[in-house]
Design a protein around this motif. Structure first.
Motif, PDB file in Angstrom:
ATOM      1  N   SER A 210       0.893  -1.266   0.062  1.00 30.96           N
ATOM      2  CA  SER A 210       0.132  -0.021  -0.048  1.00 30.96           C
ATOM      3  C   SER A 210       0.883   1.259   0.123  1.00 30.96           C
ATOM      4  N   GLU A 211       1.866   1.233   0.828  1.00 33.44           N
ATOM      5  CA  GLU A 211       2.760   2.392   0.807  1.00 33.44           C
ATOM      6  C   GLU A 211       3.464   2.567  -0.602  1.00 33.44           C
ATOM      7  N   LEU A 212       4.045   1.777  -1.169  1.00 26.29           N
ATOM      8  CA  LEU A 212       4.590   1.701  -2.649  1.00 26.29           C
ATOM      9  C   LEU A 212       3.678   2.314  -3.317  1.00 26.29           C
ATOM     10  N   LEU A 213       2.401   1.802  -3.503  1.00 22.53           N
ATOM     11  CA  LEU A 213       1.253   2.289  -4.240  1.00 22.53           C
ATOM     12  C   LEU A 213       0.773   3.773  -4.063  1.00 22.53           C
ATOM     13  N   LEU A 214       0.796   4.081  -2.812  1.00 25.74           N
ATOM     14  CA  LEU A 214       0.493   5.552  -2.505  1.00 25.74           C
ATOM     15  C   LEU A 214       1.725   6.312  -3.005  1.00 25.74           C
ATOM     16  N   THR A 215       2.920   5.898  -2.797  1.00 27.95           N
ATOM     17  CA  THR A 215       4.130   6.830  -3.154  1.00 27.95           C
ATOM     18  C   THR A 215       4.064   7.036  -4.803  1.00 27.95           C
ATOM     19  N   PHE A 216       3.833   5.977  -5.661  1.00 29.23           N
ATOM     20  CA  PHE A 216       3.823   5.950  -6.990  1.00 29.23           C
ATOM     21  C   PHE A 216       2.585   6.811  -7.526  1.00 29.23           C
ATOM     22  N   GLY A 217       1.586   6.441  -6.682  1.00 26.21           N
ATOM     23  CA  GLY A 217       0.441   6.979  -7.287  1.00 26.21           C
ATOM     24  C   GLY A 217       0.369   8.691  -7.238  1.00 26.21           C
ATOM     25  N   LEU A 218       0.781   9.058  -5.679  1.00 24.99           N
ATOM     26  CA  LEU A 218       0.962  10.591  -5.545  1.00 24.99           C
ATOM     27  C   LEU A 218       2.225  11.245  -6.583  1.00 24.99           C
ATOM     28  N   PHE A 219       3.387  10.551  -6.765  1.00 17.37           N
ATOM     29  CA  PHE A 219       4.256  11.095  -7.625  1.00 17.37           C
ATOM     30  C   PHE A 219       3.805  11.022  -9.091  1.00 17.37           C
ATOM     31  N   SER A 220       3.012  10.081  -9.509  1.00 19.97           N
ATOM     32  CA  SER A 220       2.329  10.392 -10.737  1.00 19.97           C
ATOM     33  C   SER A 220       1.519  11.259 -11.203  1.00 19.97           C
ATOM     34  N   MET A 221       0.624  11.819 -10.092  1.00 16.78           N
ATOM     35  CA  MET A 221      -0.253  12.884 -10.038  1.00 16.78           C
ATOM     36  C   MET A 221       0.474  14.077 -10.058  1.00 16.78           C
ATOM     37  N   PHE A 222       1.449  14.059  -9.197  1.00 18.09           N
ATOM     38  CA  PHE A 222       2.243  15.610  -9.230  1.00 18.09           C
ATOM     39  C   PHE A 222       3.034  15.729 -10.615  1.00 18.09           C
ATOM     40  N   LEU A 238      -4.011  14.976 -23.187  1.00 13.89           N
ATOM     41  CA  LEU A 238      -4.568  13.690 -22.682  1.00 13.89           C
ATOM     42  C   LEU A 238      -3.574  12.606 -22.431  1.00 13.89           C
ATOM     43  N   ALA A 239      -2.655  12.543 -22.968  1.00 16.49           N
ATOM     44  CA  ALA A 239      -1.793  11.517 -22.671  1.00 16.49           C
ATOM     45  C   ALA A 239      -1.332  11.770 -21.072  1.00 16.49           C
ATOM     46  N   TYR A 240      -0.831  12.703 -20.736  1.00 11.35           N
ATOM     47  CA  TYR A 240      -0.551  13.189 -19.269  1.00 11.35           C
ATOM     48  C   TYR A 240      -1.421  13.192 -18.340  1.00 11.35           C
ATOM     49  N   SER A 241      -2.755  13.217 -18.934  1.00  7.81           N
ATOM     50  CA  SER A 241      -3.733  13.045 -18.005  1.00  7.81           C
ATOM     51  C   SER A 241      -4.305  11.519 -17.715  1.00  7.81           C
ATOM     52  N   SER A 242      -3.731  10.571 -18.692  1.00  3.73           N
ATOM     53  CA  SER A 242      -3.745   9.250 -18.453  1.00  3.73           C
ATOM     54  C   SER A 242      -2.826   9.047 -17.363  1.00  3.73           C
ATOM     55  N   VAL A 243      -1.741   9.522 -17.223  1.00  5.21           N
ATOM     56  CA  VAL A 243      -0.709   9.419 -16.370  1.00  5.21           C
ATOM     57  C   VAL A 243      -1.105   9.736 -14.906  1.00  5.21           C
ATOM     58  N   GLU A 244      -1.775  10.688 -14.980  1.00  2.77           N
ATOM     59  CA  GLU A 244      -2.565  11.405 -13.648  1.00  2.77           C
ATOM     60  C   GLU A 244      -3.612  10.350 -13.185  1.00  2.77           C
ATOM     61  N   HIS A 245      -4.438   9.699 -14.002  1.00  2.00           N
ATOM     62  CA  HIS A 245      -5.455   8.867 -13.888  1.00  2.00           C
ATOM     63  C   HIS A 245      -4.952   7.454 -13.374  1.00  2.00           C
ATOM     64  N   MET A 246      -3.887   7.090 -14.002  1.00  2.00           N
ATOM     65  CA  MET A 246      -3.353   5.754 -13.338  1.00  2.00           C
ATOM     66  C   MET A 246      -2.750   5.941 -11.940  1.00  2.00           C
ATOM     67  N   GLY A 247      -2.306   7.047 -11.721  1.00  2.00           N
ATOM     68  CA  GLY A 247      -1.830   7.466 -10.374  1.00  2.00           C
ATOM     69  C   GLY A 247      -2.906   7.464  -9.539  1.00  2.00           C
ATOM     70  N   ILE A 248      -4.113   7.964  -9.845  1.00  2.00           N
ATOM     71  CA  ILE A 248      -5.191   7.988  -8.893  1.00  2.00           C
ATOM     72  C   ILE A 248      -5.672   6.343  -8.656  1.00  2.00           C
ATOM     73  N   LEU A 249      -5.662   5.704  -9.666  1.00  2.00           N
ATOM     74  CA  LEU A 249      -5.951   4.141  -9.576  1.00  2.00           C
ATOM     75  C   LEU A 249      -4.923   3.571  -8.407  1.00  2.00           C
ATOM     76  N   ALA A 250      -3.712   3.754  -8.633  1.00  2.00           N
ATOM     77  CA  ALA A 250      -2.836   3.258  -7.529  1.00  2.00           C
ATOM     78  C   ALA A 250      -3.093   3.785  -6.318  1.00  2.00           C
ATOM     79  N   LEU A 251      -3.410   5.078  -6.271  1.00  2.00           N
ATOM     80  CA  LEU A 251      -3.666   5.830  -4.854  1.00  2.00           C
ATOM     81  C   LEU A 251      -5.004   5.325  -4.382  1.00  2.00           C
TER      82      LEU A 251
END
Length: 317
Positions: A210-222, A238-251
């Motif tokens: 969970s901690e790894l997913l939170l770290t990668f998710g928040l960093f991807s969103m940032f 739109l491509a960077y928006s996909s990166v953001e949303h993948m971070g949201i999934l991980a988060l």
């Protein structure tokens, strides 16, 4: 316009079916496909303590991922431009390394199975076997396996800082290909990480994954937010928006909101696929990907403009 609407509806149906199939396979199907459906690996120990890994064949997430990676190469290079060539090489090299790391994760997962259980065949690389006998797995090897899964599948998923191939590939590929890649391929890659998190949780240390997913998710969103702010190419945006949303999934998975993650994955597939298809219409109408050069959209193309604004608002709510 009717043909475009029909194509959008058809693509949306395909994306929805692919997402539901990736995120919610039933137990009997998972038993036939094995853990991740990547490799059905028989783990046996010889008298000298070494492994003999018998690879019985590849299925959904191994063979199909490899096939998808190779099949996407000529599609990304479709426009025969030097930027397309650069995006193609980035996609091929970076994603190939990611899949190789995910394969090492499978070997590490096999190494976590105790010798007695491996010899008796009590535990195999099936999700049901791994979760029901997770307490018997070696914690060190299991954690190593999850790290490789996160880095390997995270590369294919587009998590930062492993996302460098994604903006180039999605912006240079034809819009239909970008819609399929962003709406379906990224979610399928995330399934591998999700299965690894399930096994780690069943083994008694969910905080590690969970901690790894939170770290990668928040960093991807940032990272995605920083690049979106100054982006003028609407396909790269739109491509960077996909990166953001993948971070949201991980988060979401890191926070324990698995059901919300599933809903978000389905919504992202449908909305982002529609946005990429709409961007293709804009590119055909204005012959540019620069957002600053697109003027009078509601006046010249009211249907496209209205849908574009509606989907952009819904994708960032």
């Amino acid at each position: 316009m009717a043909d475009c609407n029909a194509a959008a509806l058809g693509t949306g149906a395909v994306l929805l079916a692919a997402t539901i199939n990736a995120m919610g396979e039933d137990a009997s199907l998972m038993q036939r496909r094995g853990f991740f459906g990547v490799l059905q690996v028989e783990n046996r120990r010889e008298s000298d303590g070494r492994f003999r890994l018998l690879l019985h064949g590849t299925t959904l997430h191994g063979k199909q991922f490899l096939d998808d990676s190779l099949a996407d190469v000529p599609l990304i290079y479709y426009h025969r431009h030097h930027r397309s060539l650069e995006a193609t090489w980035k996609y091929l090299l970076i994603c190939s390394v990611g899949l190789a790391l995910a394969m090492i994760g499978n070997f590490a997962l096999a190494a976590s199975i105790p010798q007695s259980d491996a010899e008796s065949g009590r535990i195999n690389l099936l999700l049901t076997d791994l979760t029901s006998n997770a307490s018997r797995l070696n914690p060190t090897w299991l954690q190593i396996a999850f790290v490789f899964f996160l880095v390997g599948y995270g590369t294919k998923m587009g998590l930062a800082p492993l996302h460098t191939w994604l903006p180039d590939a999605h912006s240079e590929a034809p819009s239909l290909v970008s819609a399929l890649m962003s709406g379906s391929l990224l979610n399928c890659a995330f399934l591998g990480i999700l299965r690894g998190h399930q096994v780690c949780s069943a083994a008694g240390f969910p905080a590690f994954s969970s901690e790894l997913l939170l770290t990668f998710g928040l960093f991807s969103m940032f990272v995605a937010a920083m690049f979106i702010l100054g982006q003028t190419d609407f396909k790269r945006m739109l491509a960077y928006s996909s990166v953001e949303h993948m971070g949201i999934l991980a988060l979401a998975v890191g926070c324990g909101a698995t059901f919300g993650m599933g809903l978000h994955a389905i919504g992202h597939s449908l909305v982002k696929g529609s946005l990429f298809l709409t961007s293709g219409l804009l590119l055909a109408a204005y012959q540019t990907k620069k957002a600053t050069r697109v003027h009078g959209l509601l006046a010249d193309h009211p249907v496209i403009g209205d849908r574009k604004s509606t989907r952009l608002n819904s994708s960032h709510r």
